[in-house]
Design an enzyme around this catalytic site. Structure first.
Site, PDB file in Angstrom:
ATOM      1  N   GLY A 311      68.624  49.442  28.182  1.00  0.00           N
ATOM      2  CA  GLY A 311      68.106  48.712  26.939  1.00  0.00           C
ATOM      3  C   GLY A 311      68.541  49.362  25.619  1.00  0.00           C
ATOM      4  O   GLY A 311      69.053  48.561  24.781  1.00  0.00           O
ATOM      5  N   ALA A 312      68.205  50.722  25.547  1.00  0.00           N
ATOM      6  CA  ALA A 312      68.645  51.404  24.346  1.00  0.00           C
ATOM      7  C   ALA A 312      68.764  52.743  24.325  1.00  0.00           C
ATOM      8  O   ALA A 312      68.175  53.158  25.607  1.00  0.00           O
ATOM      9  CB  ALA A 312      68.024  50.870  23.001  1.00  0.00           C
ATOM     10  N   MET A 313      69.095  53.432  23.619  1.00  0.00           N
ATOM     11  CA  MET A 313      68.876  55.134  23.630  1.00  0.00           C
ATOM     12  C   MET A 313      68.846  55.873  22.332  1.00  0.00           C
ATOM     13  O   MET A 313      69.322  55.602  21.372  1.00  0.00           O
ATOM     14  CB  MET A 313      70.540  55.657  24.214  1.00  0.00           C
ATOM     15  N   GLU A 314      67.956  56.792  22.363  1.00  0.00           N
ATOM     16  CA  GLU A 314      67.395  57.314  21.147  1.00  0.00           C
ATOM     17  C   GLU A 314      67.958  58.496  20.540  1.00  0.00           C
ATOM     18  O   GLU A 314      67.520  59.060  19.742  1.00  0.00           O
ATOM     19  CB  GLU A 314      66.006  58.083  21.656  1.00  0.00           C
ATOM     20  N   GLU A 348      62.746  53.157  20.446  1.00  0.00           N
ATOM     21  CA  GLU A 348      63.781  54.378  19.735  1.00  0.00           C
ATOM     22  C   GLU A 348      63.345  55.124  18.905  1.00  0.00           C
ATOM     23  O   GLU A 348      63.510  56.304  18.661  1.00  0.00           O
ATOM     24  CB  GLU A 348      65.276  53.516  19.800  1.00  0.00           C
ATOM     25  N   HIS A 351      60.955  57.779  19.490  1.00  0.00           N
ATOM     26  CA  HIS A 351      61.577  59.066  20.209  1.00  0.00           C
ATOM     27  C   HIS A 351      62.048  60.016  19.166  1.00  0.00           C
ATOM     28  O   HIS A 351      62.120  60.940  19.725  1.00  0.00           O
ATOM     29  CB  HIS A 351      62.611  58.382  21.075  1.00  0.00           C
TER      30      HIS A 351
END
Length: 912
Positions: A311-314, A348, A351
């Site tokens: 979905g997404a990355m921090e 995110e 994070h």
């Protein structure tokens, strides 16, 4: 009506093994193996463990990367300053599929060559020096390397998109979590090896480059190339390093704390970034204030990547997202889109503190990152965007976690892992959702104020460091003393939730003023501490229960009790004697006496208790009858979530009459609520999401008013060539009706091909996958695998959706088997995408024939191709449970429906 809070603590029942922790590292003395591994050149490789030694550690990386977006490969050079902790002549680090062109040691006495040994099985390099590296000294190694841009979604990989004029354009982006930084540059690719990074990126003038830190200058090179130099990063783990080379455009704002926020997207979609930009500004300001620790970087970029697996990355300072997770158009996007985008940005950005500033020591404690970020989504959005009504949805995360956690093939929140595929498997509902639910439970127990004090103390104490579970519990223990006025050992309490799998079952029996409690374990191998609540009287009591049984005394006799108020505790409750009938009677006569979360938890608990033999199916179905009066999203969706799977199991068997009888009962149960829905985008977020859910369900189930409205709207929309503005929340039901015939399906597919709005494309894709046209379903999966029109990133969703289609479940299973080796290469062995397809495609099978077929295929795999995956064991267990459930409960279900449900119809439904 007030609540009595019961806290159950079984400190004396903790398993002896709970004190065990993973080793924080390895030393060369531990390196005992015979025979030694063999490097690719035939020489012995000087290290035989998956984890790196702690002989040396990185201090600073100077990284130069040059991707070529024409040849789709890249070259690079890295200088790594290393601190030597023990005399050695060998440096062990990671490298995966990189061609090493040169390696040298820059020692105080001058440069010298390093021998390079490779051991691909562990993704390791050994750099062997002619001189001894002395403990306490800092050295520098320099490596030159090259590789192709990855065809997968991890490492340094290629992505592409088409402009509105049809031109195909490429970009290069990174996804390093969990173990893929090593595929982009040689590095010490474990989270505890934190270091600073100074990054330079070469590019053509038509592109821009982004990285974690702001750009400080650009240098012109011969041949028309440009080299961007980025500021030195804070100390961080390899998996958080990020860089992108693309033709993106951006929009920017500055937070009240002075941080520049920018959202990047492909040029044709830059007008869809304003919502995300405003959400990010508001959320980063919130976290800055809530954690009382300033965001440590000068900027935060959010980039929408056309091809993105998760979905997404921090990545610190450069968070990356699917386009659907970032892009929003108020005229095209739904209430669900607005909620989803806000939540993923909140995740995110959380994070940036939990995970980035303070990082787990090793992947066994991934939940310290992901459970906290999932939990903080709800805390932050509830405060910053109250109109999104996130509290209506948190409970669903606990139900999802419990579904996995009830299996014997589940795992503790903190689990020992070593290999990359084992690490990938940790990114599941247990780490995210169970982690969030037990934190919510602890916060409710300690009070939000005390909990916040403890986590801020934790973040300050361990900034730029790595932690284990116990560091968090120690930070919360002293504040818990203040909150409870007693000396609570938070670690002793919470170890039982994080170091063992499963969850407790509390049995409640009401006898006049007495409430008798017994604690049972949902799984025989585990014992838990157990926070809980009870509705019964106008008083609130708090106490600690330290035995497996106890008796509470109420101020007066009551007719019913409801434990675990709002299901704030991660456990289930069984009401013995007249408990369930009394609660059923309450719901049928005055269901609003309980909160919507309490009603949803009763629905969930009673149906799960049927599966373990604690209550009869009649009891659960009797309670479900109250749903004809229900209007709130959580109990409605939970009710459908318990009832719909019953006929989904029947769809895989030849029992059309009972299947249709069950379908008709469910439609009849919700008929009034469905008929009250308007075909508009009016109302609150929860009302709009519930409307979308119900109208799709009614259309799929052939409820005549839904079919008529959806059909009419689709005809008008198609006649306008798709230009008519449909209400976003009801468009999926409209598209689903249109996809029933080949002409409508083809029209939708063309609209998918040319749409610039990811939210519209997502709804069209879902509608195409629930069509009854089998040849179209097969084509849809093949198109998704090809990636030309439908992005391959969406293939897992498409395959799972087709598998839930009664016309497509065999197609999906065959597709999964026939393309298995391609899928595990593309999506990474052990990834959530792969495990989701395995369980999603098979978890509604309910015959021994299908179990044998599933076992036959997965049993033929090797360890390298997935034989040891946890999801395969979960699949076996789920199918076996389905078979047992059907064998045991079908006669009772038939008898109950004969009394309470519509009469069976002679012909089968032609539904989706």
């Amino acid at each position: 009506m007030c609540s009595l809070l019961v806290l159950v603590l079984l400190l004396e029942l903790l398993a002896p093994s709970l004190g065990a922790q993973l080793p924080e590292g390895h030393n060369e003395e531990d390196n005992v193996s015979s025979p030694p591994p063999i490097a690719t050149n035939g020489q012995p490789f000087p290290w035989d463990q998956m984890r790196l030694p702690e002989t040396v550690s990185p201090v600073h990386y100077y990284l130069l990367i040059h991707p070529n977006l024409t040849s789709l490969d890249f070259t690079g050079a890295v200088r790594i300053e290393v601190q030597v902790h023990k005399d050695t002549s060998t440096i062990i680090l990671h490298s995966k599929a990189l061609q090493i062109a040169k390696a040298e040691l820059l020692a105080p006495e001058g440069p010298g060559p390093l021998q390079v040994l490779e051991y691909p099985a562990f993704h390791q390099l050994a750099l062997v020096s002619n001189v001894l590296l002395v403990s306490g000294w800092v050295y520098e190694v320099r490596l030159e390397f090259s590789a192709n841009l990855s065809d997968s979604f991890h490492g340094f990989y290629k992505s592409s998109y088409r402009t509105t004029s049809g031109e195909l354009r490429f970009l290069a982006s990174t996804q390093f979590e969990a173990t893929s930084a090593r595929a982009a540059f040689p590095c010490f690719d474990e989270p505890a090896f934190k270091a600073n990074y100074t990054i330079q990126i070469r590019r053509e003038a038509r592109h821009i480059a982004l990285s974690n830190m702001p750009k400080v200058k650009t240098v012109e090179l011969p041949g028309g190339l440009l080299e961007d130099h980025f500021d030195t990063s804070v100390k961080m783990s390899t998996y958080l390093v990020a860089f992108i080379v693309s033709d993106f455009l951006s929009v920017s704002k500055t937070t009240s704390h002075g941080v520049k926020i920018s959202v990047y997207a492909v040029p044709d979609k830059i007008d869809q970034t304003e919502f995300a930009l405003n959400a990010a500004v508001k959320l980063l300001d919130f976290y800055d204030d809530y954690f009382d620790i300033p965001y440590p970087l000068p900027k935060q970029d959010l980039a929408a990547i056309p091809d993105f697996q998760s979905g997404a990355m921090e990545n610190w300072g450069l968070t990356t997202y699917r386009e659907s997770g970032l892009l929003f158009d108020s005229s095209k996007s739904s209430a669900s889109d607005k909620l989803g985008i806000t939540m993923v940005i909140a995740h995110e950005l959380a994070h940036q503190w939990f995970g980035n500033l303070v990082t787990m020591q090793w992947w066994n404690d991934l939940w310290l990152n992901e459970g906290f970020a999932k939990f903080m989504e709800f805390v932050s959005v509830n405060i910053t965007n109250p109109e999104l009504q996130v509290n209506d949805f948190f409970l669903g995360k606990c139900f999802e976690a419990m579904e996995v956690d009830s299996l014997s093939s589940s795992h503790p929140v903190s689990s020992q892992v070593e290999t990359p595929s084992q690490i990938q498997e940790m990114f599941d509902d247990v780490s995210y959702d169970k982690g969030a639910c037990i934190l919510h439970m602890l916060r409710d127990f300690l009070t939000p104020e005390a909990f916040k004090i403890g986590i801020v103390r934790y973040l300050r104490r361990y900034s730029y460091q790595n932690t284990v579970n116990t560091h968090l519990w120690d930070s919360l223990t002293n504040v818990s003393v203040h909150a409870w006025c007693v000396n609570l050992d938070v670690r002793a309490i919470m170890d039982t939730w994080t170091l063992q799998e499963g969850f407790p079952l509390v049995t409640v029996e009401l006898r006049g003023r007495q409430v008798r409690l017994r604690l049972h374990m949902r799984q025989s191998c585990s014992t838990k501490t157990n926070p809980g609540d009870i509705y019964s009287s106008n008083t609130v009591h708090r106490f600690l229960l330290q035995t497996k049984t106890d008796v509470l005394y109420l101020p007066e006799e009551v007719v019913w009790v409801k434990f675990n108020v709002d299901m704030s505790g991660y456990y289930m409750v069984h009401y013995e004697g007249d408990g369930w009938p009394s609660l059923t009677s309450l719901l049928l006569t005055n269901h609003t006496a309980l909160s919507s979360n309490d009603r949803a938890s009763l629905i969930n608990n009673v149906f799960q208790l049927v599966s373990v033999g604690k209550v009869g199916l009649d009891t659960a179905l009797d309670l479900s009858l109250y749903l004809s009066k229900e209007t709130e999203i959580m109990p409605v969706t939970q009710g459908l979530g318990e009832l719909v799977p019953l006929y989904k199991l029947m769809e895989k068997r030849d029992m059309v009459a009972l299947e249709n009888q069950m379908k008709d009962f469910i439609v009849d149960l919700f008929r009034d609520l469905i008929d009250r829905q308007t075909w508009t985008d009016e109302g609150s977020v929860s009302e709009r999401m519930l409307r979308s859910y119900l109208l799709l369900f009614g259309s799929v189930r052939n409820h005549p008013p839904c079919v008529a409205n959806a059909t009419q709207l689709f005809k008008k929309w198609r006649a306008s060539d798709g230009n008519m503005s449909l209400p976003s929340d009801i468009s999926l039901a409209v598209f689903a009706m249109g996809a029933r015939d080949p002409e409508g399906w083809d029209f939708l597919f063309e609209k998918y091909r040319h749409s610039l709005h990811t939210s519209v494309k997502s709804r069209i894709k879902s509608a195409l996958s629930i069509s009854p046209l089998q040849h179209k379903l097969q084509s849809l999966m093949e198109q998704s695998l090809g990636g030309e029109v439908m992005k391959t990133q969406d293939l897992p969703h498409v395959v799972i959706s087709v598998s839930r289609n009664p016309k497509g479940y065999k197609l999906a299973w065959d597709f999964l088997r026939h393309n298995w080796h391609t899928l595990i290469k593309k999506f990474d062995l052990g990834s959530h995408s792969v495990s989701g397809m395995v369980t999603g495609v098979t978890n509604q099978y309910s015959t021994r024939e299908m179990l044998d077929e599933v076992r036959g295929f997965f049993g033929s795999l090797s360890e390298e191709t997935g034989a040891g995956l946890r999801c395969i064991q979960q699949t076996y267990e789920s199918i076996e449970e389905n078979i047992r459930w059907m064998d045991q409960h079908l006669p009772r279900l038939q008898a109950w429906l004969d009394i309470h449900g519509p009469r069976p119809k002679p012909q089968p439904h032609e539904d989706l």
